[in-house]
Scaffold this active site. Structure first.
Site, PDB file in Angstrom:
ATOM      1  N   CYS A   1       0.828  -1.207   0.000  1.00 29.03           N
ATOM      2  CA  CYS A   1       0.000   0.000   0.000  1.00 29.03           C
ATOM      3  C   CYS A   1       0.863   1.259   0.000  1.00 29.03           C
ATOM      4  CB  CYS A   1      -0.887   0.008   1.229  1.00 29.03           C
ATOM      5  SG  CYS A   1      -2.138  -1.274   1.185  1.00 29.03           S
TER       6      CYS A   1
ATOM      7  N   TYR B   1      -8.183  -9.023   6.452  1.00 24.04           N
ATOM      8  CA  TYR B   1      -9.188  -8.250   5.716  1.00 24.04           C
ATOM      9  C   TYR B   1     -10.400  -9.128   5.461  1.00 24.04           C
ATOM     10  CZ  TYR B   1      -5.251  -5.114   5.478  1.00 24.04           C
ATOM     11  OH  TYR B   1      -4.193  -4.319   5.829  1.00 24.04           O
TER      12      TYR B   1
ATOM     13  N   ARG C   1      -4.017 -14.445  -2.306  1.00 20.85           N
ATOM     14  CA  ARG C   1      -3.092 -14.287  -1.172  1.00 20.85           C
ATOM     15  C   ARG C   1      -3.804 -14.768   0.087  1.00 20.85           C
ATOM     16  NH1 ARG C   1       1.004  -9.410   0.476  1.00 20.85           N
ATOM     17  NH2 ARG C   1       2.336 -10.606  -0.934  1.00 20.85           N
TER      18      ARG C   1
ATOM     19  N   GLY D   1       9.139  -7.184  -1.132  1.00 24.62           N
ATOM     20  CA  GLY D   1       8.440  -5.965  -0.730  1.00 24.62           C
ATOM     21  C   GLY D   1       9.445  -4.870  -0.429  1.00 24.62           C
TER      22      GLY D   1
HETATM   23  C1  LIG Z   1      -2.950  -4.488   2.217  1.00 26.26           C
HETATM   24  C2  LIG Z   1      -1.992  -5.264   3.038  1.00 26.26           C
HETATM   25  O1  LIG Z   1      -2.029  -6.478   3.068  1.00 26.26           O
HETATM   26  C3  LIG Z   1      -0.938  -4.524   3.806  1.00 26.26           C
HETATM   27  C4  LIG Z   1      -1.421  -3.213   4.369  1.00 26.26           C
HETATM   28  C5  LIG Z   1      -0.340  -2.512   5.151  1.00 26.26           C
HETATM   29  C6  LIG Z   1       0.295  -3.429   6.172  1.00 26.26           C
HETATM   30  N1  LIG Z   1       0.747  -4.672   5.525  1.00 26.26           N
HETATM   31  C7  LIG Z   1       1.551  -5.393   6.498  1.00 26.26           C
HETATM   32  C8  LIG Z   1       0.907  -6.590   7.116  1.00 26.26           C
HETATM   33  C9  LIG Z   1       1.439  -7.814   6.825  1.00 26.26           C
HETATM   34  C10 LIG Z   1       0.911  -8.944   7.428  1.00 26.26           C
HETATM   35  C11 LIG Z   1      -0.157  -8.819   8.289  1.00 26.26           C
HETATM   36  C12 LIG Z   1      -0.692  -7.587   8.564  1.00 26.26           C
HETATM   37  C13 LIG Z   1      -0.159  -6.456   7.993  1.00 26.26           C
HETATM   38  C14 LIG Z   1      -0.330  -5.399   4.884  1.00 26.26           C
END
Ligand SMILES: CC(=O)[C@H]1CCCN(Cc2ccccc2)C1
Length: 359
Positions: A25, A186, A234, A328
């Site tokens: 994001c 989510y 995912r 990432g």
């Molecule tokens: C959209 C997304 O999956 C992102 C949003 C920002 C934080 N990211 C980091 C995250 C990784 C694993 C579990 C929870 C959070 C995930």
């Protein structure tokens, strides 16, 4: 011979190498007005750099299928034509530079309506531009989070249609891979886990019931997505809860179902559905989950999570633990990571692919 730089064909799409950009994001879209949720110069520069840097697949960040499905008001969306047109600028450049454009289709569920992470990321009140959230059950994500509305089956059907409409727009925008976001606590992941799904109807309780909504979304997207193009999913392999959560064994069982429903590759992450759990993070800490799915189901997998070094990535593939690696933060730090890796492995193309083709 290097595993990282072997092309990979899924259905009729050939991805030029196994170094793929993980969706991250940016929280950088307009929050109001006609360009709400539309990709802008930031997104273009961000994704263009990694395509030029040699990633074989560039996956655009979690892109919301509806306004209320956004994590934050600054999220990308793909619920209207303005957003679709804006994304086409990204996909065309990515393709012109030899990479495959992919997009992660998302709905944040009970974790929606939060502030920008660099301002704390707390849930937004109505007076701060926030909105009501929804989920499988009226269970807040954690301290300080609002109680979400429990989705009716009609509302769930509407969300399923939003994912299908988003997939159609993604195709119009020029994407060649769509990924359904079923991880990180989510909406879709909230249905999978008994920690967040306390429903007593056909969408809660048993494993079959808790995976039903996810499979309905997969079916609806697969119906729209061309049969010659791959569909990814995912998953969070585990909630990292001592008890009462989604587990790695659930993930293996679910992977076989996803494969039967036309998912071509599982992107294996973890966590995000319960705050405050202890996660043993470290280099490649999620790779064993991907390896287990691949070994026990034969479904292709991508590994993600603190993969930063060339040798480390090469070994994951050479050992048959995954079919590709998703980078990432390594790609945030170095958009040209892939070109450097190619050079280290003696695979630096004399002429970059987009010029070799005489494009
Ligand atoms: C959209 C997304 O999956 C992102 C949003 C920002 C934080 N990211 C980091 C995250 C990784 C694993 C579990 C929870 C959070 C995930």
């Amino acid at each position: 011979m290097s595993a990282l730089f072997e092309p990979y064909t899924l259905r009729s799409l050939t991805i030029p190498n196994r170094v793929w950009m993980s969706p991250m994001c940016q929280y950088s879209a307009a929050e109001s007005g006609p360009d709400t949720g539309a990709a802008n110069d930031w997104h273009f520069a961000h994704y263009a750099a990694r395509a030029v840097g040699g990633a074989g697949l560039v996956m655009v960040e979690a892109t919301a299928v509806s306004p209320e499905g956004r994590i934050s008001p600054a999220d990308l969306g793909i619920w209207n034509d303005t957003q679709t047109t804006a994304l086409r600028r990204v996909t065309e450049f990515v393709k012109a530079h030899g990479a495959v454009p992919a997009v992660q289709l998302a709905h944040a569920g009970r974790k929606a309506s939060t502030g920008l992470p660099w301002r704390g990321g707390a849930p937004l009140g109505a007076d701060e531009g926030g909105w009501r959230t929804s989920a499988p059950s009226p269970l807040p994500f954690g301290e300080g989070h609002p109680v979400p509305d429990e989705l009716s089956t009609d509302a769930m059907a509407a969300v399923t249609r939003q994912f299908a409409d988003a997939a159609r727009r993604a195709l119009d925008a020029g994407f060649e891979v769509a990924e359904i976001h079923g991880a990180h606590g989510y909406l879709i992941g909230e249905f999978l886990s008994p920690h967040s799904n306390h429903r007593e109807d056909a969408y809660g309780g048993s494993f079959e019931n808790r995976t039903r909504f996810a499979l309905e979304v997969v079916d609806a997207v697969r119906e729209v997505w061309p049969s010659e193009l791959p569909l990814f999913f995912r998953v969070s392999a585990t909630d990292w809860l001592e008890a009462g959560g989604w587990t790695a064994s659930d993930t293996v069982r679910f992977a076989a179902e996803l494969r039967a429903h036309g998912v071509d590759l599982l992107d294996v992450s973890s966590g995000g559905n319960a705050p405050g759990v202890r996660i043993p993070t470290g280099p490649g800490y999620q790779v064993p989950f991907a390896a287990r799915v691949r070994a026990e189901t034969g479904l292709p997998v991508a590994a993600v999570g603190m993969i930063t070094e060339t040798e480390q990535a090469e070994k994951i593939l050479a050992n048959g633990e995954a079919d590709a690696v998703l980078l990432g933060r390594a790609l945030l730090r170095d958009p040209y990571w892939t070109r450097r890796a190619a050079r280290e492995l003696g695979r630096d193309p004399e002429v970059p692919p987009q010029y070799a083709r005489g494009a």
